[in-house]
Design a protein around this motif. Structure first.
Motif, PDB file in Angstrom:
ATOM      1  N   ARG A 132       0.819  -1.223   0.000  1.00  0.00           N
ATOM      2  CA  ARG A 132       0.000   0.000   0.000  1.00  0.00           C
ATOM      3  C   ARG A 132       0.842   1.257   0.000  1.00  0.00           C
ATOM      4  O   ARG A 132       0.383   2.307  -0.419  1.00  0.00           O
ATOM      5  CB  ARG A 132      -0.989  -0.007   1.151  1.00  0.00           C
ATOM      6  CG  ARG A 132      -0.375  -0.008   2.524  1.00  0.00           C
ATOM      7  CD  ARG A 132      -1.506   0.124   3.527  1.00  0.00           C
ATOM      8  NE  ARG A 132      -1.063  -0.218   4.871  1.00  0.00           N
ATOM      9  CZ  ARG A 132      -1.815  -0.029   5.934  1.00  0.00           C
ATOM     10  NH1 ARG A 132      -3.020   0.461   5.811  1.00  0.00           N
ATOM     11  NH2 ARG A 132      -1.373  -0.359   7.127  1.00  0.00           N
ATOM     12  N   TYR A 143      -2.893  -4.208  -3.271  1.00  0.00           N
ATOM     13  CA  TYR A 143      -3.395  -4.033  -1.896  1.00  0.00           C
ATOM     14  C   TYR A 143      -4.891  -3.753  -1.921  1.00  0.00           C
ATOM     15  O   TYR A 143      -5.674  -4.325  -1.154  1.00  0.00           O
ATOM     16  CB  TYR A 143      -2.666  -2.893  -1.189  1.00  0.00           C
ATOM     17  CG  TYR A 143      -3.245  -2.583   0.175  1.00  0.00           C
ATOM     18  CD1 TYR A 143      -2.961  -3.412   1.264  1.00  0.00           C
ATOM     19  CD2 TYR A 143      -4.118  -1.514   0.365  1.00  0.00           C
ATOM     20  CE1 TYR A 143      -3.519  -3.161   2.512  1.00  0.00           C
ATOM     21  CE2 TYR A 143      -4.680  -1.257   1.608  1.00  0.00           C
ATOM     22  CZ  TYR A 143      -4.379  -2.074   2.680  1.00  0.00           C
ATOM     23  OH  TYR A 143      -4.945  -1.836   3.912  1.00  0.00           O
ATOM     24  N   HIS A 147      -7.748  -5.906  -0.078  1.00  0.00           N
ATOM     25  CA  HIS A 147      -8.559  -5.163   0.896  1.00  0.00           C
ATOM     26  C   HIS A 147     -10.043  -5.281   0.540  1.00  0.00           C
ATOM     27  O   HIS A 147     -10.875  -5.674   1.366  1.00  0.00           O
ATOM     28  CB  HIS A 147      -8.076  -3.706   0.874  1.00  0.00           C
ATOM     29  CG  HIS A 147      -8.819  -2.734   1.746  1.00  0.00           C
ATOM     30  ND1 HIS A 147     -10.054  -2.214   1.422  1.00  0.00           N
ATOM     31  CD2 HIS A 147      -8.481  -2.155   2.927  1.00  0.00           C
ATOM     32  CE1 HIS A 147     -10.443  -1.370   2.375  1.00  0.00           C
ATOM     33  NE2 HIS A 147      -9.503  -1.311   3.296  1.00  0.00           N
ATOM     34  N   ALA A 148     -10.373  -4.966  -0.699  1.00  0.00           N
ATOM     35  CA  ALA A 148     -11.780  -4.909  -1.106  1.00  0.00           C
ATOM     36  C   ALA A 148     -12.434  -6.290  -1.045  1.00  0.00           C
ATOM     37  O   ALA A 148     -13.537  -6.445  -0.511  1.00  0.00           O
ATOM     38  CB  ALA A 148     -11.897  -4.334  -2.514  1.00  0.00           C
ATOM     39  N   PHE A 151     -12.765  -7.532   2.741  1.00  0.00           N
ATOM     40  CA  PHE A 151     -13.790  -6.824   3.523  1.00  0.00           C
ATOM     41  C   PHE A 151     -15.188  -7.019   2.935  1.00  0.00           C
ATOM     42  O   PHE A 151     -16.173  -7.062   3.673  1.00  0.00           O
ATOM     43  CB  PHE A 151     -13.445  -5.343   3.654  1.00  0.00           C
ATOM     44  CG  PHE A 151     -12.406  -5.068   4.708  1.00  0.00           C
ATOM     45  CD1 PHE A 151     -12.519  -5.622   5.978  1.00  0.00           C
ATOM     46  CD2 PHE A 151     -11.305  -4.269   4.440  1.00  0.00           C
ATOM     47  CE1 PHE A 151     -11.561  -5.385   6.961  1.00  0.00           C
ATOM     48  CE2 PHE A 151     -10.349  -4.018   5.418  1.00  0.00           C
ATOM     49  CZ  PHE A 151     -10.470  -4.578   6.678  1.00  0.00           C
ATOM     50  N   TYR A 155     -17.929  -8.273   5.531  1.00  0.00           N
ATOM     51  CA  TYR A 155     -19.052  -7.441   5.951  1.00  0.00           C
ATOM     52  C   TYR A 155     -20.299  -7.637   5.087  1.00  0.00           C
ATOM     53  O   TYR A 155     -21.373  -7.119   5.410  1.00  0.00           O
ATOM     54  CB  TYR A 155     -18.631  -5.967   6.027  1.00  0.00           C
ATOM     55  CG  TYR A 155     -17.721  -5.717   7.216  1.00  0.00           C
ATOM     56  CD1 TYR A 155     -18.236  -5.723   8.512  1.00  0.00           C
ATOM     57  CD2 TYR A 155     -16.346  -5.543   7.051  1.00  0.00           C
ATOM     58  CE1 TYR A 155     -17.408  -5.533   9.609  1.00  0.00           C
ATOM     59  CE2 TYR A 155     -15.516  -5.343   8.144  1.00  0.00           C
ATOM     60  CZ  TYR A 155     -16.049  -5.339   9.422  1.00  0.00           C
ATOM     61  OH  TYR A 155     -15.230  -5.156  10.511  1.00  0.00           O
TER      62      TYR A 155
ATOM     63  N   ALA B 348     -17.058  -0.672   4.591  1.00  0.00           N
ATOM     64  CA  ALA B 348     -15.814  -1.362   4.950  1.00  0.00           C
ATOM     65  C   ALA B 348     -14.821  -1.358   3.797  1.00  0.00           C
ATOM     66  O   ALA B 348     -13.613  -1.244   4.005  1.00  0.00           O
ATOM     67  CB  ALA B 348     -16.119  -2.805   5.370  1.00  0.00           C
ATOM     68  N   THR B 349     -15.310  -1.468   2.573  1.00  0.00           N
ATOM     69  CA  THR B 349     -14.388  -1.484   1.439  1.00  0.00           C
ATOM     70  C   THR B 349     -13.908  -0.070   1.092  1.00  0.00           C
ATOM     71  O   THR B 349     -12.870   0.091   0.470  1.00  0.00           O
ATOM     72  CB  THR B 349     -15.027  -2.130   0.193  1.00  0.00           C
ATOM     73  OG1 THR B 349     -16.264  -1.486  -0.083  1.00  0.00           O
ATOM     74  CG2 THR B 349     -15.276  -3.615   0.405  1.00  0.00           C
ATOM     75  N   LEU B 351     -13.475   2.480   3.518  1.00  0.00           N
ATOM     76  CA  LEU B 351     -12.562   2.953   4.569  1.00  0.00           C
ATOM     77  C   LEU B 351     -11.162   2.443   4.284  1.00  0.00           C
ATOM     78  O   LEU B 351     -10.972   1.278   3.955  1.00  0.00           O
ATOM     79  CB  LEU B 351     -13.006   2.426   5.943  1.00  0.00           C
ATOM     80  CG  LEU B 351     -14.254   3.021   6.574  1.00  0.00           C
ATOM     81  CD1 LEU B 351     -14.528   2.341   7.918  1.00  0.00           C
ATOM     82  CD2 LEU B 351     -14.110   4.526   6.768  1.00  0.00           C
ATOM     83  N   PRO B 352     -10.158   3.320   4.433  1.00  0.00           N
ATOM     84  CA  PRO B 352      -8.790   2.852   4.230  1.00  0.00           C
ATOM     85  C   PRO B 352      -8.336   1.995   5.410  1.00  0.00           C
ATOM     86  O   PRO B 352      -9.064   1.840   6.387  1.00  0.00           O
ATOM     87  CB  PRO B 352      -7.969   4.142   4.164  1.00  0.00           C
ATOM     88  CG  PRO B 352      -8.883   5.263   4.453  1.00  0.00           C
ATOM     89  CD  PRO B 352     -10.227   4.732   4.798  1.00  0.00           C
ATOM     90  N   ASP B 353      -7.138   1.466   5.283  1.00  0.00           N
ATOM     91  CA  ASP B 353      -6.486   0.681   6.336  1.00  0.00           C
ATOM     92  C   ASP B 353      -7.164  -0.673   6.512  1.00  0.00           C
ATOM     93  O   ASP B 353      -8.168  -0.982   5.874  1.00  0.00           O
ATOM     94  CB  ASP B 353      -6.457   1.463   7.653  1.00  0.00           C
ATOM     95  CG  ASP B 353      -5.239   1.116   8.502  1.00  0.00           C
ATOM     96  OD1 ASP B 353      -4.505   0.166   8.141  1.00  0.00           O
ATOM     97  OD2 ASP B 353      -5.012   1.795   9.520  1.00  0.00           O
ATOM     98  N   HIS B 358      -8.985  -0.650  11.354  1.00  0.00           N
ATOM     99  CA  HIS B 358     -10.206  -0.731  10.554  1.00  0.00           C
ATOM    100  C   HIS B 358     -11.335  -1.325  11.395  1.00  0.00           C
ATOM    101  O   HIS B 358     -12.472  -0.813  11.396  1.00  0.00           O
ATOM    102  CB  HIS B 358      -9.923  -1.594   9.318  1.00  0.00           C
ATOM    103  CG  HIS B 358     -11.033  -1.645   8.308  1.00  0.00           C
ATOM    104  ND1 HIS B 358     -12.148  -2.446   8.462  1.00  0.00           N
ATOM    105  CD2 HIS B 358     -11.208  -1.007   7.120  1.00  0.00           C
ATOM    106  CE1 HIS B 358     -12.943  -2.292   7.407  1.00  0.00           C
ATOM    107  NE2 HIS B 358     -12.397  -1.424   6.580  1.00  0.00           N
ATOM    108  N   ARG B 460      -8.720   7.551  -1.784  1.00  0.00           N
ATOM    109  CA  ARG B 460      -9.884   6.830  -2.309  1.00  0.00           C
ATOM    110  C   ARG B 460     -10.711   7.769  -3.174  1.00  0.00           C
ATOM    111  O   ARG B 460     -11.119   8.840  -2.707  1.00  0.00           O
ATOM    112  CB  ARG B 460     -10.722   6.323  -1.135  1.00  0.00           C
ATOM    113  CG  ARG B 460     -11.905   5.502  -1.520  1.00  0.00           C
ATOM    114  CD  ARG B 460     -11.563   4.056  -1.795  1.00  0.00           C
ATOM    115  NE  ARG B 460     -11.138   3.350  -0.603  1.00  0.00           N
ATOM    116  CZ  ARG B 460     -10.367   2.250  -0.632  1.00  0.00           C
ATOM    117  NH1 ARG B 460      -9.961   1.761  -1.780  1.00  0.00           N
ATOM    118  NH2 ARG B 460     -10.020   1.660   0.490  1.00  0.00           N
TER     119      ARG B 460
END
Lengths: 174, 529
Positions: A132, A143, A147-148, A151, A155, B348-349, B351-353, B358, B460
């Motif tokens: 990142r 990254y 990440h995507a 999550f 979620y 959630a996707t 938001l960074p980190d 997170h 973002r």
């Protein structure tokens, strides 16, 4: 630790040949979960299995059994999410996975010395941080993808909602 | 009370609807007019043309879904109803583009915000692009007509806490925040517009113009990807498409061929230019797909002392154009401020980190307040938007470089959002950039934002509005189609969607698309009957 420009370019140059050779260059890797997958191959499963617990640190339930079950569900969700992507996006992700699975790349670029299934959380953490913060958009995109997908799988799953206080969608009585 | 499902009723009543993914052989159809795309442009055109007595075929790449399918679950809605599972990206992957891909297109999944095209935008088009006859007065009847058709009215219910926070913070700073009008009828104020309205309150194309067109005998073909127009001289002779597979993600080799007198491209501002490019349509000035705009948007999350529950209630009801008006329209980049719905997956996707930081933010999910700033692109010589290109497999990709000019707007937007959030009482503010480290005071936020290392895939950036790429105008050297929507070089091809716009709109574009599509389709109907 930042990536050296030279290693990165070297990886780019050998990329195509390396990908072609990936099939036999790869060292032995842990057997896949045995779950029938729609999109993830064994390498993809190994990488996400290594990365997801680090990305989801703090969100995973306590206790090994609950944690393992939650991670298995996350992997199922990641697989489903990838299967819903366009053929082009799936192809790109497949290339990224194949590249990261190559030992020289895993070690030389990602700086993960152990094979993905046995890489330590600290090694994976360092890998994610390198990605990142990288000055190469390709690495930052990698990254972003990890990440995507992780999550989204987590979620998007109702079992993650109680921990964040989300009640779920309202009842619409028809 | 049973929620009436107009789609279920229509199908039972004998509508002509073909799911191409289930076809066992090629499909061949004849029509007076074939429309590619069933969103704001195509849906509007379908009703007008069918009511004129024309035989209409309407093509849609996505599935036909209706209220009984809309279960308000992100994991189902995004892959089902959005282009590329709601994760379509620009070429360098720096911008995520939310676009509908289902019957009704973006109107099925948008957040119902309805704005007339700002008069300043229309005046700019007249001044810079010579578009005469499209000023606010000339367009008023078309806005009024579509507002009446789609029940676009002031929203009189109290804004949800997420929108109220925008109003409260802005008021403290002397910034005006008007209410947003919405295209709803009997809205339950649930907050799930982005996943398809489960009560049919949203007056999208899915429940208004498309059923009306089908009642008039139009044919709807779903899960077909329009591939190209086939030309004969200066005319389009037919359209060639491919049936999608059962999952709806990849085309099959089964063809869909439609012959028609007139062809209408309404596949959205990525799909329409892509269709023209794949067809090899005449483009002597290399304009097709250029100047494609996004309203690139940035996000600021805050934690409030009280519960916000941003997932509940009309998602967008308050806005501010203050920062569009602080400088000339062709000056540095202005931005519109709005609040988005806050649902777990999208939040959630975005938001960074990751990891514990997170997770900590997500644990405060109910206290989260989010603002978005939509940058108005296309009005300055330094803001030329992006370019739609074709990949080897024929699918389109938008190359949209983020320039220093845009980043300057991003920096001011982050600052403006943080200022409003702190003024509204936020405990912490986290601009979606870098690691998203939160700030606990405006002074700290300001100091950091001033020196943010803004760059692609570190900051973002998202978009829900794609515009341009096949602009209309009277000068064939600067536009792809005429002011009547007709292609400058193909006499029976029309463009009727957001691709028409020579710049971005500077507001959520649905009502602009409805009004311009209604005007173009009405002219077309008159010329054909």
């Amino acid at each position: 630790m930042s990536l050296s420009r030279r290693t990165f370019i070297a990886a780019g140059l050998v990329g195509a040949a390396a990908l072609a050779a990936a099939g036999w260059l790869r060292g032995p890797h842990a057997p896949p979960s045995g779950v029938a997958r729609r999109a993830l191959d064994a390498d993809g499963e190994a990488i996400f299995a290594a990365v997801a617990p680090v990305i989801l640190d703090g969100a995973l339930p306590a206790g090994k059994a609950a944690r393992d079950a939650a991670l298995a569900q996350a992997l199922d969700g990641i697989d489903a999410a990838i299967a819903g992507l366009s053929p082009h996006a799936q192809g790109e992700l497949g290339q990224l996975i194949a590249l990261l699975a190559l030992p020289p790349v895993r070690y030389g670029i990602a700086r993960v010395s152990d094979a993905w299934p046995v890489a330590s959380p600290a090694q994976v953490r360092r890998f994610l941080d390198n990605c990142r913060a990288s000055r190469f958009t390709l690495m930052r995109a990698a990254y972003d993808a990890l990440h995507a997908l992780t999550f989204a799988a987590w979620y998007g799953n109702a079992s993650s909602w109680p921990a964040i206080g989300y009640p779920g969608p309202p009842q619409v009585t028809a | 009370m049973t929620i009436a499902d107009p789609i279920e009723q229509g199908l039972r009543g004998g509508w002509s609807v073909i799911d191409a993914s289930r076809a066992e052989r090629d499909i061949a159809l004849d029509a007076d007019v074939v429309i590619v795309g069933s969103g704001a442009g195509g849906g509007t055109a379908a009703e007008i043309l069918a009511q004129a007595g024309l035989r209409v075929v309407l093509l849609e790449e996505g599935p036909l879904r209706s209220s009984r399918d809309f279960r308000m679950l992100e994991r189902e809605a995004y892959p089902e109803l959005y282009q590329e599972s709601a994760s379509r990206k620009t070429a360098d992957k720096a911008i995520t583009i939310l676009q509908g891909r289902c019957v009704g297109g973006g109107t099925t999944v948008n957040w119902t915000s309805s704005f007339r095209t700002p008069p300043a935008t229309l005046a700019f088009w007249e001044r810079e692009f010579g578009l005469r006859g499209f000023d606010a007065d000339a367009m008023t009847p078309w806005f009024e007509r579509m507002e009446a058709r789609l029940s676009i009215t002031p929203w009189t219910v109290a804004p949800n806490a997420n929108n109220q926070t925008l109003a409260r913070g802005a008021a403290k700073l002397g910034i005006v925040t008007p209410a947003i009008r919405r295209n709803v009828k009997g809205c339950w104020n649930l907050g799930y517009c982005g996943m398809g309205c489960p009560t049919n309150a949203k007056q999208s194309m899915l429940v208004t113009t498309i059923p009306a067109a089908l009642d008039r005998g139009a044919t709807l073909v779903t899960r077909v990807r329009a591939h190209r127009f086939v030309f004969a001289g200066d005319e389009v002779a037919s359209l060639e498409g491919f049936a999608m597979d059962a999952a709806g993600t990849a085309p099959t080799s089964r063809k869909v061929i439609v012959r028609a007198r007139t062809f209408v491209a309404a596949a959205g501002a990525i799909g329409t230019p892509a269709m023209l490019l794949r067809s090899g349509a005449p483009d002597p000035h290399a304009l097709v797909g250029k100047r494609t705009f996004l309203h690139p948007s940035v996000v600021s999350a805050a934690l409030m002392p009280g519960v916000v529950d941003g997932f509940a209630g009309a998602p967008q009801s308050i806005y501010s154009d203050h920062f569009l008006e602080t400088q000339p329209i062709d000056g540095s980049m202005g931005f519109k401020l709005e609040a988005p719905p806050i649902h777990p997956l999208l939040t959630a996707t975005t938001l960074p980190d990751d990891g514990t930081a997170h997770a900590e933010w997500m644990r405060e999910f109910r206290h989260m307040q989010v603002l978005i700033a939509l940058l108005r692109d296309g009005f300055n010589a330094a803001s030329v938007g992006g370019t739609v290109r074709l990949r080897d497999d024929g699918t389109p990709v938008l190359d949209y470089p983020l320039t220093p000019f845009a980043w300057d707007g991003v920096r001011r937007a982050f600052l403006a959002m943080a200022e409003i959030q702190f003024a509204a009482g936020a405990r912490k503010v986290s601009p979606a950039h870098g690691y998203g480290a939160p700030f606990t005071s405006l002074a700290a936020a300001k100091a950091a934002i001033d020196v943010f290392d803004l760059r692609p895939l570190y900051t973002r950036v998202v978009s829900a509005h794609v515009m341009g790429g096949a602009p209309f105008g009277s000068d064939a050297a600067r536009s792809v189609v005429g002011v009547d929507g007709r292609h400058h070089h193909l006499r029976n091809l029309y463009v009727c969607d957001g691709s028409l716009f020579p710049t971005s709109i500077g507001a959520n574009p649905q009502l602009s698309i409805y009004a311009f599509a209604a005007r173009i389709a009405s002219g077309l109907a008159e010329s054909l009957v």
